[in-house]
Scaffold this motif. Structure first.
Motif, PDB file in Angstrom:
ATOM      1  N   PRO A   7      46.868 -29.223   0.536  1.00 20.05           N
ATOM      2  CA  PRO A   7      46.881 -27.833   0.189  1.00 20.05           C
ATOM      3  C   PRO A   7      47.753 -27.534  -1.254  1.00 20.05           C
ATOM      4  CG  PRO A   7      47.000 -27.898   2.344  1.00 20.05           C
ATOM      5  CD  PRO A   7      47.138 -29.419   1.838  1.00 20.05           C
ATOM      6  N   ASP A   8      48.936 -28.198  -1.120  1.00 19.29           N
ATOM      7  CA  ASP A   8      49.832 -27.879  -2.576  1.00 19.29           C
ATOM      8  C   ASP A   8      49.161 -28.404  -3.760  1.00 19.29           C
ATOM      9  OD1 ASP A   8      50.116 -30.564  -1.237  1.00 19.29           O
ATOM     10  OD2 ASP A   8      52.071 -30.786  -2.519  1.00 19.29           O
ATOM     11  N   LEU A   9      48.366 -29.460  -3.604  1.00 17.15           N
ATOM     12  CA  LEU A   9      47.597 -29.978  -4.595  1.00 17.15           C
ATOM     13  C   LEU A   9      46.514 -29.156  -5.317  1.00 17.15           C
ATOM     14  CD1 LEU A   9      46.975 -31.803  -7.169  1.00 17.15           C
ATOM     15  CD2 LEU A   9      45.922 -33.402  -5.300  1.00 17.15           C
ATOM     16  N   ARG A  10      45.903 -28.749  -4.210  1.00 21.22           N
ATOM     17  CA  ARG A  10      44.635 -27.326  -4.511  1.00 21.22           C
ATOM     18  C   ARG A  10      45.459 -26.221  -4.840  1.00 21.22           C
ATOM     19  NH1 ARG A  10      41.387 -27.990   0.945  1.00 21.22           N
ATOM     20  NH2 ARG A  10      39.795 -29.509   0.007  1.00 21.22           N
ATOM     21  N   ALA A  11      46.531 -25.880  -4.860  1.00 20.55           N
ATOM     22  CA  ALA A  11      47.269 -24.632  -5.218  1.00 20.55           C
ATOM     23  C   ALA A  11      47.382 -24.834  -6.600  1.00 20.55           C
ATOM     24  CB  ALA A  11      48.409 -24.455  -4.470  1.00 20.55           C
ATOM     25  N   ARG A  12      48.147 -26.041  -6.913  1.00 22.13           N
ATOM     26  CA  ARG A  12      48.546 -26.540  -8.167  1.00 22.13           C
ATOM     27  C   ARG A  12      47.164 -26.373  -9.211  1.00 22.13           C
ATOM     28  NH1 ARG A  12      51.170 -32.242  -9.690  1.00 22.13           N
ATOM     29  NH2 ARG A  12      51.408 -31.827 -11.807  1.00 22.13           N
ATOM     30  N   LEU A  13      46.049 -27.004  -8.747  1.00 20.05           N
ATOM     31  CA  LEU A  13      44.733 -26.926  -9.440  1.00 20.05           C
ATOM     32  C   LEU A  13      44.109 -25.390  -9.720  1.00 20.05           C
ATOM     33  CD1 LEU A  13      42.875 -29.934  -7.613  1.00 20.05           C
ATOM     34  CD2 LEU A  13      43.986 -29.951  -9.982  1.00 20.05           C
ATOM     35  N   ALA A  14      44.318 -24.560  -8.791  1.00 16.36           N
ATOM     36  CA  ALA A  14      43.938 -23.189  -8.741  1.00 16.36           C
ATOM     37  C   ALA A  14      44.912 -22.447  -9.867  1.00 16.36           C
ATOM     38  CB  ALA A  14      44.230 -22.546  -7.295  1.00 16.36           C
ATOM     39  N   GLU A  15      46.168 -22.895  -9.891  1.00 15.38           N
ATOM     40  CA  GLU A  15      46.904 -22.151 -11.019  1.00 15.38           C
ATOM     41  C   GLU A  15      46.795 -22.790 -12.473  1.00 15.38           C
ATOM     42  OE1 GLU A  15      51.731 -23.089 -11.686  1.00 15.38           O
ATOM     43  OE2 GLU A  15      51.215 -22.295  -9.740  1.00 15.38           O
ATOM     44  N   ILE A  16      46.338 -23.782 -12.399  1.00 16.37           N
ATOM     45  CA  ILE A  16      45.923 -24.378 -13.827  1.00 16.37           C
ATOM     46  C   ILE A  16      44.587 -23.729 -14.176  1.00 16.37           C
ATOM     47  CG2 ILE A  16      45.096 -26.466 -15.395  1.00 16.37           C
ATOM     48  CD1 ILE A  16      47.046 -27.826 -13.428  1.00 16.37           C
ATOM     49  N   GLU A  44      38.644 -34.064  -5.981  1.00 17.18           N
ATOM     50  CA  GLU A  44      38.947 -32.363  -6.479  1.00 17.18           C
ATOM     51  C   GLU A  44      39.625 -32.308  -7.734  1.00 17.18           C
ATOM     52  OE1 GLU A  44      39.682 -29.177  -3.862  1.00 17.18           O
ATOM     53  OE2 GLU A  44      39.106 -30.393  -2.238  1.00 17.18           O
ATOM     54  N   VAL A  45      40.744 -33.317  -8.044  1.00 19.74           N
ATOM     55  CA  VAL A  45      41.268 -33.449  -9.485  1.00 19.74           C
ATOM     56  C   VAL A  45      40.174 -33.921 -10.338  1.00 19.74           C
ATOM     57  CG1 VAL A  45      43.133 -34.376 -10.907  1.00 19.74           C
ATOM     58  CG2 VAL A  45      43.585 -33.738  -8.292  1.00 19.74           C
ATOM     59  N   LEU A  46      39.478 -35.119 -10.061  1.00 21.44           N
ATOM     60  CA  LEU A  46      38.581 -35.450 -10.980  1.00 21.44           C
ATOM     61  C   LEU A  46      37.421 -34.430 -11.472  1.00 21.44           C
ATOM     62  CD1 LEU A  46      37.970 -38.762  -9.132  1.00 21.44           C
ATOM     63  CD2 LEU A  46      38.475 -38.490 -11.822  1.00 21.44           C
ATOM     64  N   TYR A  47      37.057 -33.511 -10.477  1.00 19.06           N
ATOM     65  CA  TYR A  47      35.942 -32.527 -10.788  1.00 19.06           C
ATOM     66  C   TYR A  47      36.623 -31.360 -11.612  1.00 19.06           C
ATOM     67  CZ  TYR A  47      34.192 -27.745  -9.681  1.00 19.06           C
ATOM     68  OH  TYR A  47      33.747 -26.653  -9.996  1.00 19.06           O
ATOM     69  N   GLU A  48      38.045 -31.068 -11.445  1.00 19.87           N
ATOM     70  CA  GLU A  48      38.689 -29.998 -12.394  1.00 19.87           C
ATOM     71  C   GLU A  48      38.669 -30.503 -13.849  1.00 19.87           C
ATOM     72  OE1 GLU A  48      38.493 -26.907 -11.730  1.00 19.87           O
ATOM     73  OE2 GLU A  48      38.782 -26.846  -9.550  1.00 19.87           O
ATOM     74  N   VAL A  49      39.000 -32.025 -13.874  1.00 15.88           N
ATOM     75  CA  VAL A  49      38.923 -32.382 -15.118  1.00 15.88           C
ATOM     76  C   VAL A  49      37.682 -32.357 -15.855  1.00 15.88           C
ATOM     77  CG1 VAL A  49      39.490 -34.450 -16.654  1.00 15.88           C
ATOM     78  CG2 VAL A  49      41.241 -33.836 -14.709  1.00 15.88           C
ATOM     79  N   GLY A  50      36.575 -32.845 -15.085  1.00 16.96           N
ATOM     80  CA  GLY A  50      35.326 -32.623 -15.677  1.00 16.96           C
ATOM     81  C   GLY A  50      34.893 -31.171 -16.048  1.00 16.96           C
ATOM     82  N   GLY A  51      35.074 -30.221 -15.228  1.00 20.72           N
ATOM     83  CA  GLY A  51      34.960 -28.910 -15.544  1.00 20.72           C
ATOM     84  C   GLY A  51      35.508 -28.415 -16.747  1.00 20.72           C
TER      85      GLY A  51
END
Length: 171
Positions: A7-16, A44-51
């Motif tokens: 969850p903390d990593l998801r929150a970090r991704l959402a913030e970015i 999920e990190v790979l997905y966000e980088v791709g996006g």
């Protein structure tokens, strides 16, 4: 089987993601790449980088990250979003058959997703299958916009959608 994204990593991704500037994606790409350096296999990190590359117009790069994310076990709604974006990226790269294959998989896994239907229709249209695209969109309208006015014409809408789908199948 990959571990779920914490969850903390998801929150970090959402913030970015929330701080992104679509007109200048470089800071967002750099931020996501920084997270990726710390979590190189997280789907999920790979997905966000791709996006982020996708939004920047770098579809070839984005496609590779989407593929790694999917292969890495992305699941749930993030998988639905990734498949939609990957299918759209393939369409933009004029890889229409690949795009339609991604959308077929996505719709099999997420049959209630309206957004998948709409973006698959874009691919159908771009690949020269406008009858199939319009048929899909008319079916979506008949399914999701049940106003009194449209309900009156639902048999005609579905009949026209069927006709267009059959016409597409004959070509």
């Amino acid at each position: 089987m990959p571990r779920p994204t914490p969850p903390d990593l998801r929150a970090r991704l959402a913030e970015i993601f929330a701080a992104r500037d679509r007109a200048n994606m470089r800071p967002t790409i750099e931020a996501f790449l920084g997270v990726l350096a710390e979590h190189p296999e997280d789907p999920e990190v790979l997905y966000e980088v791709g996006g982020s590359y996708d939004t920047a117009g770098e579809e070839e790069v984005a496609a590779g990250y989407y593929e790694r994310s999917i292969d890495g076990g992305l699941a749930g709604d993030a998988l639905r979003r990734c498949l939609l974006q990957y299918g759209s990226t393939l369409r933009n790269l004029e890889r229409f058959d690949d795009s339609l294959a991604v959308f077929a998989r996505a719709r099999a896994e997420f049959p209630e997703s309206d957004s998948l239907r709409v973006f698959e229709a874009f691919t159908l249209h771009e690949s020269g299958r406008s009858d199939a695209a319009v048929a899909m969109l008319v079916e979506l309208i008949a399914d999701r916009l049940p106003t009194d006015e449209l309900r009156r014409y639902e048999p005609a809408l579905r009949g026209n959608a069927g006709y267009l789908a059959e016409r597409d199948a004959r070509h």
